[in-house]
Design a protein around this motif. Structure first.
Motif: not given
Length: 832
Positions: A378-381, A413-426
């Motif tokens: 929802g946040l990504f779309k 969840l990966l879509k949200l990381l991609r949109f937020s440009r967050l590099e979550h290493r774990g």
């Protein structure tokens, strides 16, 4: 007079018997939801149905009819159509049904015609305003297939779950609270309604007509919603169903919210087309009553609109406005359902979003894995921008629940990381184990999103990419243009060649050729794929010719959703450099000039003003003798980046750029010559002169500079102990030891190929102040665009000199002498 009346009654009775006998001769049979009739007219109708099915249209009739909908020449007969009286019960006996089936005929001259209260034609003479709104075409099957313009409240059913093996609404089964907030599409309707029952029910609609009350209308439509899927299309195409819908629209002001929601649920069960004009009236009525609905009813209505495939933007705005007043009272299920609707509506509430973020942080620990996936989607779309802290916490929760998370939730969840440009290493490291294990169960869109996330975050993991490439190959025929283009972009932008490179690229390119008819609707996908292939040095001539053809260029240039002129310019520039024998179409020079001007304006405002670029430009001018020896411009405009151009003689003397251009104008460089930029570091630096100056730097001793060096680099004191703090940092700074330099100093054997003959004449250098975004994360692998630029600079005769960010950025905090020494070594090492 009495004999006349008796005559007409006997005549009507005779006609009734003839009509019943004629009706029995139809021999109507139900076989697989289709009518079979021996009558010639019905055979013609069946042929029309088959033609409609071949063209993808819904058949007009597939259930037995108890009324004969022939054309009425004179649809009024007082003797055959008794006038309905208040309080009369609908006819249910067979005799009464036969009476209603009587076909009216023309009365004798002088007979007075009375309005037939049950005829279909009379139902079309309702309010002219309502009929205008309803388009008077409820029964047309083509309504579901007519094109819709943007902004009419219609949104096609999303294809994000195309080829998906999981239910995107699975989160609604996580809690019992969702049962009152959502419509369960998998819930069976018991008992199912038979064709005969449906026909009888529709007949009762024609009998009751104006006597239908709101509760009866709701009951009728809810009962029709229990029809099996094969019988729904003919019911939607029945004129009596259109009559029922009109009566429902007339009764809207008298219906309570519960009845309105029941009607929407019935329309969902009947699979009413999302572009049906009647639905706009229901949306308007629900918007008008927004303040009368509670939170449960608001969210349920929003979910029903979603099930119908209609965006209902006005209703969503009303819902968000109402929930803004009671946002603190939202439960976990209500919050997740609201974010789901926000995503499906593609609109983020600017005022409500910060409050929803606070509420989300409060409920984070209570979210299940599927609810976390629904929130992320929802946040990504909706393109909702959350704080990095909130997104990181969502990723932390997802990492903890990763083993039990479904594939769909993980991809969301990966879509949200991609949109937020967050590099979550774990989470990214965990993909190395999860993606190979799950890849076989993922469809092409999910595989595309996994690879695209890695590309956006510049995360190059061989385990993930190899698993995706191996899983995509057998599924290539199921890839949309979108999937094929973005898969190519993900791999080529990372500069990664899978083990099955030839088969992988070939299958996706072939899929683009198969689906060329989609390119007019989505021209951006073709350009994305071709640019990705250009990064890898691949140029399929047929697709390149299509993309640069005048018709496609005109289509892409006028594409209102995205700016595609820059992509066309990049493709055209790459073709001009890398395909010298190309005889296909090219972009008009006017368009190239226009895009170049735009790109240079953007570069002047951004890249040219960066501190590391300004510092490099000033020091190079000081090192070489003035501004005339350094030019900051876009050597390759289509690569959307700037360079600091420098020209050096083979002796090391810097040449003014205008003189260098004059000397090299008569002898342009060979585009196929192998330059230093295309060789590895070891090939360029296998022979390093070991001077006293270099030894002094390596040993952190006093630097002894030759007279040719700039005066600013010479020491001001004889010994380090007497030097000032600034000069002490200059003396003891040292140089960066690399593997290539150590090999040259220690005489370690090198496997590098022998150097080509040293070029004669002036050398043109392209000094590039690189950023970390030009490399894959935590590696020294260039991203695809910048690797292509290095390759094309070499083909143009330039030697690329890279000021690596891990070398140049730390030097910005050091002395000017250290920076000058670094630039000097970078420039003149190209002449060795």
């Amino acid at each position: 007079m009495l004999w006349g009346m008796l005559y007409w009654r006997l005549t009507a009775l005779g006609r009734l018997r003839l009509a019943v006998a004629s009706q029995k001769k139809w021999n109507v049979e139900v076989s697989s939801g289709q009518l079979r009739s021996s009558h010639s007219d019905r055979e013609q109708q069946q042929q029309q149905q088959q033609q409609q099915q071949e063209h993808g249209q819904e058949p007009s009739y597939q259930i037995p009819q108890t009324t004969c909908l022939l054309e009425y020449r004179v649809p009024y007969s007082p003797s055959a159509y008794p006038i309905a009286r208040p309080g009369r019960t609908p006819p249910t006996a067979p005799a009464e049904l036969e009476e209603d089936l009587a076909i009216p005929t023309s009365p004798p001259p002088g007979a007075r015609q009375l309005c037939n209260p049950y005829s279909v034609s009379s139902s079309r003479r309702l309010s002219s305003v309502k009929n205008t709104l309803l388009d008077l075409t409820f029964s047309r099957p083509a309504v579901a297939h007519r094109p819709h313009k943007e902004g009419d409240g219609y949104t096609p059913r999303e294809d994000h779950d195309f080829n998906s093996k999981e239910d995107p609404r699975a989160f609604q089964r996580e809690r019992s609270e969702y049962s009152v907030l959502c419509h369960d599409l998998s819930e069976p309707q018991f008992p199912p309604l038979s064709a005969e029952e449906a026909s009888l029910l529709l007949h009762r609609v024609t009998v009751l007509r104006g006597g239908l009350q709101p509760d009866a209308i709701v009951d009728f439509l809810s009962a029709l919603g229990r029809l099996p899927p094969p019988l729904r299309p003919p019911v939607r195409g029945d004129s009596r169903f259109a009559m029922l819908c009109r009566y429902a629209v007339e009764s809207l002001p008298r219906m309570c919210p519960t009845q309105l929601l029941a009607l929407l649920r019935a329309f969902v069960c009947l699979e009413l087309p999302p572009g049906h004009s009647m639905l706009a009236l229901y949306e308007a009525e629900l918007c008008r009553r927004g303040g009368m609905l509670n939170r449960t009813q608001l969210l349920l209505a929003g979910d029903l609109w979603r099930c119908l495939g209609r965006s209902a933007p006005l209703y969503l705005d009303v819902t968000l406005t109402q929930l803004e007043q009671s946002w603190q009272e939202l439960s976990v299920a209500e919050l997740v359902q609201l974010l789901y609707l926000v995503g499906e509506g593609r609109r983020a509430p600017a005022a409500l979003l910060p409050r929803l973020e606070l509420l989300l942080l409060q409920y984070l620990e209570e979210l299940t894995a599927e609810e976390l996936g629904a929130v992320s989607l929802g946040l990504f779309k909706s393109q909702s921008v959350l704080s990095q802290c909130t997104v990181r916490r969502l990723a932390d929760i997802g990492l903890a629940q990763l083993p039990g998370m479904s594939n769909l939730a993980l991809v969301n969840l990966l879509k949200l990381l991609r949109f937020s440009r967050l590099e979550h290493r774990g989470l990214l490291r965990a993909l190395g184990q999860e993606v190979p294990r799950r890849a076989g169960a993922l469809g092409p869109p999910a595989l595309m999103h996994v690879a695209l996330t890695c590309s956006t975050l510049r995360y190059r993991d061989e385990r993930v990419l190899e698993a995706v490439a191996a899983a995509v190959l057998p599924l290539a025929s199921r890839c949309r243009n979108k999937d094929a283009a973005k898969l190519l972009w993900a791999f080529c932008s990372l500069g990664y060649d899978p083990r099955n490179r030839t088969a992988f690229l070939g299958s996706l390119i072939q899929q683009l050729r198969v689906r060329t008819e989609e390119l007019e609707r989505y021209p951006q996908h073709l350009l994305t794929a071709l640019l990705a292939l250009a990064f890898a040095g691949e140029f399929p001539s047929d697709l390149v010719g299509l993309a640069l053809s005048p018709r496609f260029v005109s289509l892409a240039s006028n594409f209102h959703q995205l700016e595609l002129k820059k992509d066309l310019f990049m493709l055209d520039g790459s073709v001009g450099l890398e395909l010298p024998d190309w005889v296909g179409p090219r972009l008009p020079s006017q368009l190239c000039h226009e895009v170049t001007k735009v790109l240079w304006g953007i570069a002047q405002e951004d890249m040219c003003q960066r501190p590391e670029v300004l510092e490099a430009e000033a020091l190079l001018q000081e090192l070489l003798g003035g501004p005339s020896f350094v030019r900051k411009h876009m050597i390759l405009p289509h690569t959307r980046s700037i360079d600091l151009e420098v020209c050096l003689e083979s002796s090391g003397r810097a040449l003014p750029l205008n003189e260098c251009s004059t000397l090299t104008a008569l002898a342009p460089p060979n585009p196929r010559a192998r330059t230093a930029s295309s060789r590895g570091w070891e090939e360029q630096h296998t022979a390093v002169p070991l001077t006293e100056d270099l030894l002094a730097k390596l040993l952190n001793n006093l630097t002894l500079l030759p007279p040719s060096q700039p005066a600013e680099l010479q020491p001001q004191h004889s010994t380090p102990c007497r030097a000032s703090e600034e000069n002490s940092r200059q003396i003891c700074s040292g140089v960066i030891l690399t593997e290539g330099l150590l090999d040259a100093l220690t005489g370690r054997p090198s496997t590098a190929l022998p150097l080509p003959p040293r070029p004669t004449g002036p050398r043109r250098l392209a000094v590039q102040v690189c950023s970390r975004n030009q490399y894959c994360s935590d590696t020294r692998f260039l991203m695809g665009l910048h690797a292509m630029k290095r390759r094309q600079l070499g083909q143009l005769g330039y030697c690329a000199v890279e000021l690596h960010p891990w070398e140049w950025l730390p030097l910005l905090r050091r002395s000017r002498a250290d920076k000058l020494a670094y630039l000097h070594s970078k420039l003149y090492s190209t002449l060795d």
